[in-house]
Design an enzyme around this catalytic site. Structure first.
Site, short mmCIF file in Angstrom:
data_model
loop_
_atom_site.label_atom_id
_atom_site.label_comp_id
_atom_site.label_asym_id
_atom_site.label_seq_id
_atom_site.Cartn_x
_atom_site.Cartn_y
_atom_site.Cartn_z
N ASP A 215 0.87 -1.18 0.00
CA ASP A 215 0.00 0.00 0.00
C ASP A 215 0.91 1.24 0.00
OD1 ASP A 215 -2.13 1.94 0.69
OD2 ASP A 215 -3.33 0.16 1.05
N HIS A 238 2.03 2.00 -3.21
CA HIS A 238 1.13 2.98 -3.82
C HIS A 238 1.73 4.38 -3.80
CE1 HIS A 238 -2.62 0.20 -3.06
NE2 HIS A 238 -1.67 -0.37 -3.76
#
Ligand SMILES: *[C@@H]1O[C@H](CO)[C@@H](O)[C@H](O)[C@H]1NC(C)=O
Ligand SMILES: *[C@@H]1O[C@H](CO)[C@@H](O)[C@H](O)[C@H]1NC(C)=O
Ligand SMILES: *[C@@H]1O[C@H](CO)[C@@H](O)[C@H](O)[C@H]1NC(C)=O
Ligand SMILES: *[C@@H]1O[C@H](CO)[C@@H](O)[C@H](O)[C@H]1NC(C)=O
Ligand SMILES: *[C@@H]1O[C@H](CO)[C@@H](O)[C@H](O)[C@H]1NC(C)=O
Length: 393
Positions: A215, A238
């Site tokens: 993430d 991310h």
């Protein structure tokens, strides 16, 4: 020059002697460090001694490469009688079983201002069973690995974190904190395994670290002020994010966040600011400078005021206002079409967005990159590729 060097050695020795800190080694409090025995109680006893020591003690976890300490959920609470140096050279390992079904944290530090956690050790969250359980919808939450709350003056330095079930390192309500020299890894497809999340904190430095997770490499949450992120290698993951802000109509304020001198590679997005529809407050005085990107799969620059992690979210008026955001010296490649996406709210448009020397290219030579822009105004100077028509030249 030479004299200065000698003097500094002497001063250094003198302070090492004068500042001699009592050492509390977990092995002297019953820890086994064999990877099988539960050492939680031994760590708590050691903490009690170190935290109750007037003389600025060291809590020592020895055994780099040789000892593994199995710990269950553990809370180190303060305040302590003097600053504690928590030195981890061995490896900490999480239970290899599902031990909670709530929002929870494996290792917590609460109300310990001045704590310093450092060493050459590693912290293994053994997330595989959790990710598996989440993927089958048999678990709702997976615990964070380490959380600091109420630890003003926090320092975290040198440690490696891997395979956290949920977020790796969370810093909450801790002003004047420094996180440096960290190495954080988890598989690219591990869910919600953010590297570092900061929220409710002021004057924070995050630097010299390598983060590759499933993430956000770094997420900066609500109520942060003056946070500097620099010299980070990020990817996979991310990217580096601010938000999400304004969830459930919250009024969130974030100011003075600066991200510089980073490499972001093989991530889903590059640098992103995400807010929920219906929120309030503002995010302003944000800057991104000197960042290299390599093969980002989605958009590299993202302002997303329609953040929606579910399949649909209701349209709402109001939003966290985004303004005074500067992008300078951002270069690199994207594998998608839209490299720059400024999706701002119609009720609270973005303003003061500036770009200077921002150039991206497609990994596919025959495929020019695009920009997308709604409800955003500002200006661009220097080479800006792809062109962003909503910014005045
Ligand atoms: C702190 O240091 C002093 C002197 O160096 C010593 O007498 C005292 O026992 C120490 N206190 C603790 C709690 O270790
Ligand atoms: C951090 O500093 C701000 C501004 O001085 C203050 O309002 C806030 O209470 C501080 N937070 C903590 C956890 O001490
Ligand atoms: C962050 O960087 C800015 C600009 O260089 C500087 O003014 C500020 O003091 C820095 N903040 C911290 C916490 O170091
Ligand atoms: C980013 O990559 C460049 C080129 O490979 C390298 O020189 C630089 O040290 C890297 N920066 C960081 C923060 O690792
Ligand atoms: C929200 O607004 C957009 C654009 O006006 C529209 O396409 C979409 O259908 C709306 N969504 C909902 C859930 O009302």
């Amino acid at each position: 020059m030479r004299e200065g060097f000698l003097i500094s050695i002497i001063l250094c020795l003198a302070s090492a002697v004068a500042g001699h800190r009592p050492i509390h080694n977990v092995l002297n409090y019953g820890a086994m460090g064999d990877g099988n025995t539960d050492d939680t109680q031994a760590f708590l006893k050691t903490w009690k001694a170190a935290c109750g020591d007037h003389n600025g003690s060291v809590l020592l976890v020895t055994g780099k490469g040789t000892r593994k300490y199995l710990l269950g959920k553990i809370e180190f609470t303060g305040p302590c009688l003097s600053d504690v140096n928590f030195q981890i050279d061995g490896e900490l390992v999480a239970p290899n079983k599902l031990w909670t079904n709530e929002i929870d944290t494996w290792i917590q530090f609460r109300n310990v201002p001045g704590i310093s956690v450092y060493g050459h050790g590693s912290i293994d969250g053994r997330g595989f069973i959790w990710w598996n359980c989440l993927s089958k919808n048999q678990c709702r939450y997976a615990p964070y690995t380490m959380e600091f709350m109420g630890c003003n003056g926090l320092k975290v330095n040198g440690l490696s974190f891997k395979d956290s079930p949920g977020k790796h390192l969370v810093v909450y309500k801790s002003n004047d904190s420094i996180l440096t020299g960290l190495h954080i890894t988890a598989p690219e497809d591990s869910p919600n395994t953010d590297g570092i999340l900061i929220s409710d904190s002021q004057h924070v430095i995050i630097t010299q670290s390598t983060i590759g997770v499933g993430d956000d490499c770094i997420a900066i949450g609500p109520r942060c002020y003056d946070v500097n992120v620099s010299n980070i290698n990020c990817g996979p993951g991310h990217g580096i994010s601010i938000g999400s802000l304004g969830e459930n109509g919250a009024e969130d304020i974030v100011e003075h966040i600066h991200v510089s001198d980073c490499n972001i590679s093989n991530t889903l997005t590059g640098v992103r600011i995400k807010t929920w529809q219906g929120g309030a407050g503002h995010a302003k005085f944000l800057s991104y400078s000197n960042i290299n990107f390599n093969s980002v799969r989605g958009s590299i620059i993202v302002l997303d005021q329609y953040y929606c992690p579910h399949s649909t979210c209701p349209n709402k008026t109001g939003n966290v206002a985004i303004s005074d955001v500067s992008y300078k010296g951002l270069h690199g490649s994207s594998t998608s079409d839209v490299a720059i996406k400024l999706a701002c709210s119609s009720s609270v448009p973005c303003h003061g967005i500036t770009m200077d020397e921002v150039s991206f290219f497609s990994t596919n030579a025959n495929h020019p990159l695009l920009s997308y822009c709604i409800n955003a105004v500002g200006s661009s100077t220097g080479n800006v590729r792809p062109d962003v028509p909503c910014l005045q030249r």
